[in-house]
Write a protein that holds these residues in place. Structure first.
Motif, PDB file in Angstrom:
ATOM      1  N   VAL A  27       0.983  -1.207  -0.053  1.00  0.00           N
ATOM      2  CA  VAL A  27      -0.010   0.049   0.139  1.00  0.00           C
ATOM      3  C   VAL A  27       0.835   1.435  -0.069  1.00  0.00           C
ATOM      4  CG1 VAL A  27      -1.782   1.160   1.121  1.00  0.00           C
ATOM      5  CG2 VAL A  27      -1.709  -1.106   1.461  1.00  0.00           C
ATOM      6  N   HIS A  51      -0.516  -5.672   5.824  1.00  0.00           N
ATOM      7  CA  HIS A  51      -0.102  -4.959   4.525  1.00  0.00           C
ATOM      8  C   HIS A  51       1.296  -4.466   4.670  1.00  0.00           C
ATOM      9  CE1 HIS A  51      -4.451  -4.938   3.913  1.00  0.00           C
ATOM     10  NE2 HIS A  51      -4.237  -4.931   2.660  1.00  0.00           N
ATOM     11  N   HIS A  96      -1.813  -1.108  -3.778  1.00  0.00           N
ATOM     12  CA  HIS A  96      -3.155  -0.333  -3.524  1.00  0.00           C
ATOM     13  C   HIS A  96      -2.561   1.413  -3.137  1.00  0.00           C
ATOM     14  CE1 HIS A  96      -5.245  -3.770  -3.100  1.00  0.00           C
ATOM     15  NE2 HIS A  96      -4.526  -4.336  -2.111  1.00  0.00           N
ATOM     16  N   PHE A 271      -9.813  -3.198   0.086  1.00  0.00           N
ATOM     17  CA  PHE A 271      -8.669  -4.125  -0.281  1.00  0.00           C
ATOM     18  C   PHE A 271      -9.400  -5.376  -0.577  1.00  0.00           C
ATOM     19  CE2 PHE A 271      -5.371  -0.953   1.598  1.00  0.00           C
ATOM     20  CZ  PHE A 271      -5.691   0.100   0.727  1.00  0.00           C
ATOM     21  N   SER A 275     -10.145  -7.863  -3.867  1.00  0.00           N
ATOM     22  CA  SER A 275      -9.139  -9.096  -3.821  1.00  0.00           C
ATOM     23  C   SER A 275      -9.825 -10.255  -3.821  1.00  0.00           C
ATOM     24  CB  SER A 275      -8.061  -9.131  -2.845  1.00  0.00           C
ATOM     25  OG  SER A 275      -7.235  -7.957  -2.801  1.00  0.00           O
TER      26      SER A 275
END
Length: 276
Positions: A27, A51, A96, A271, A275
């Motif tokens: 991210v 993340h 992202h 997210f 996904s």
């Protein structure tokens, strides 16, 4: 959670400092005007549990370089592509991309220019109304105040750019009381604002140009943010047709600081959904 800083070199040789923490899908968090490596810290702490978070200090904001001459969004788009490519290479997966305020405008520019490594786009209240010829006299006012180190005049010019209502300005002043910002940090922020205004003055207020963005997009806003931001966000939501639009009750333009858990949870949910 521990973090570490690394250096990246942009296409024109500008040195960028990026703070990294966590592990997982990457991210990239892009800060707004007056910000820096610290801007997303509270949100990043939540996201970093699952993340890998990358937080660049944009050019013009130390400890990244402050290049000579005026700045444009083209310069910063090249910078952000450098960060995105590094995150992609490190993780092996697309990123992202998340931006707040000016950082959200930059994220739009970057996704529009080169979406190859962008898995999703999440933007919070880009000031798309604050651009072009009408910003030029405000830039000139700000530069004059900057050169004579007049903090009050700089703040007044910025308030005219961002259109913060007088009562909110007064509330911030009252909350600050007699506290004075660290002079080094204040000057760093002032330099960054100067360069951001240069880029905004060269930019356009045309929202229709973002209609070609096709990556999964999340638009975030606060109910309590002042006009013309709500109208701007509604227009953007109809322009990027696949975008999801979330408006938080009781929140304003400062939500990344006042409610970081709310922001992190919304991002994590977004997210996960794209996904799935």
């Amino acid at each position: 959670m521990s973090s570490h800083d690394q250096y990246l070199e942009s296409a024109d040789g500008t040195r960028l400092v990026v703070r990294r923490l966590g592990a997982g899908d990457p991210v990239v968090l892009v800060h707004g005007s007056g910000g820096g490596l610290h801007s997303w810290a509270a949100v990043a702490e939540h996201l970093a549990h699952d993340h890998e978070v990358w937080m660049p200090a944009r050019r013009g904001y130390g400890p990244s370089d402050v290049p000579p001459g005026t700045k444009s969004f083209k310069d910063e788009t090249a910078d952000l592509i450098t960060v995105i490519e590094a995150a992609r290479q490190s993780s092996g997966t697309p990123v992202h991309l998340v931006g707040a305020s000016y950082g959200a405008t930059l994220a739009l520019h970057t996704t529009s220019a080169d979406p190859r490594d962008v898995r999703s786009l999440a933007i919070f209240e880009p000031p798309l109304f604050a651009a072009g010829a009408e910003i030029t006299p405000l830039l000139d006012r700000y530069r004059s105040a900057f050169e004579r180190d007049d903090a009050e005049a700089m703040a007044a010019a910025l308030n005219d750019v961002t259109r913060v209502p007088a009562e909110i300005v007064a509330a911030f002043a009252a909350a600050a009381g007699d506290r004075r910002p660290d002079p080094v940090e204040a000057r760093r922020s002032a330099i960054g604002w100067l360069h951001d205004l240069e880029a905004l003055a060269e930019d356009s207020t045309d929202i229709a140009r973002w209609s070609a963005i096709s990556v999964p997009t999340l638009l975030l806003a606060g109910v309590d943010t002042w006009e013309p931001m709500p109208t701007t966000m509604r227009t953007l939501a109809t322009t990027i047709r696949a975008a999801r639009h979330v408006v938080w009750p009781g929140q304003s333009h400062f939500v990344t600081m006042t409610a970081p858990t709310l922001v992190a949870d919304a991002l994590r949910q977004f997210f996960a959904e794209i996904s799935a």
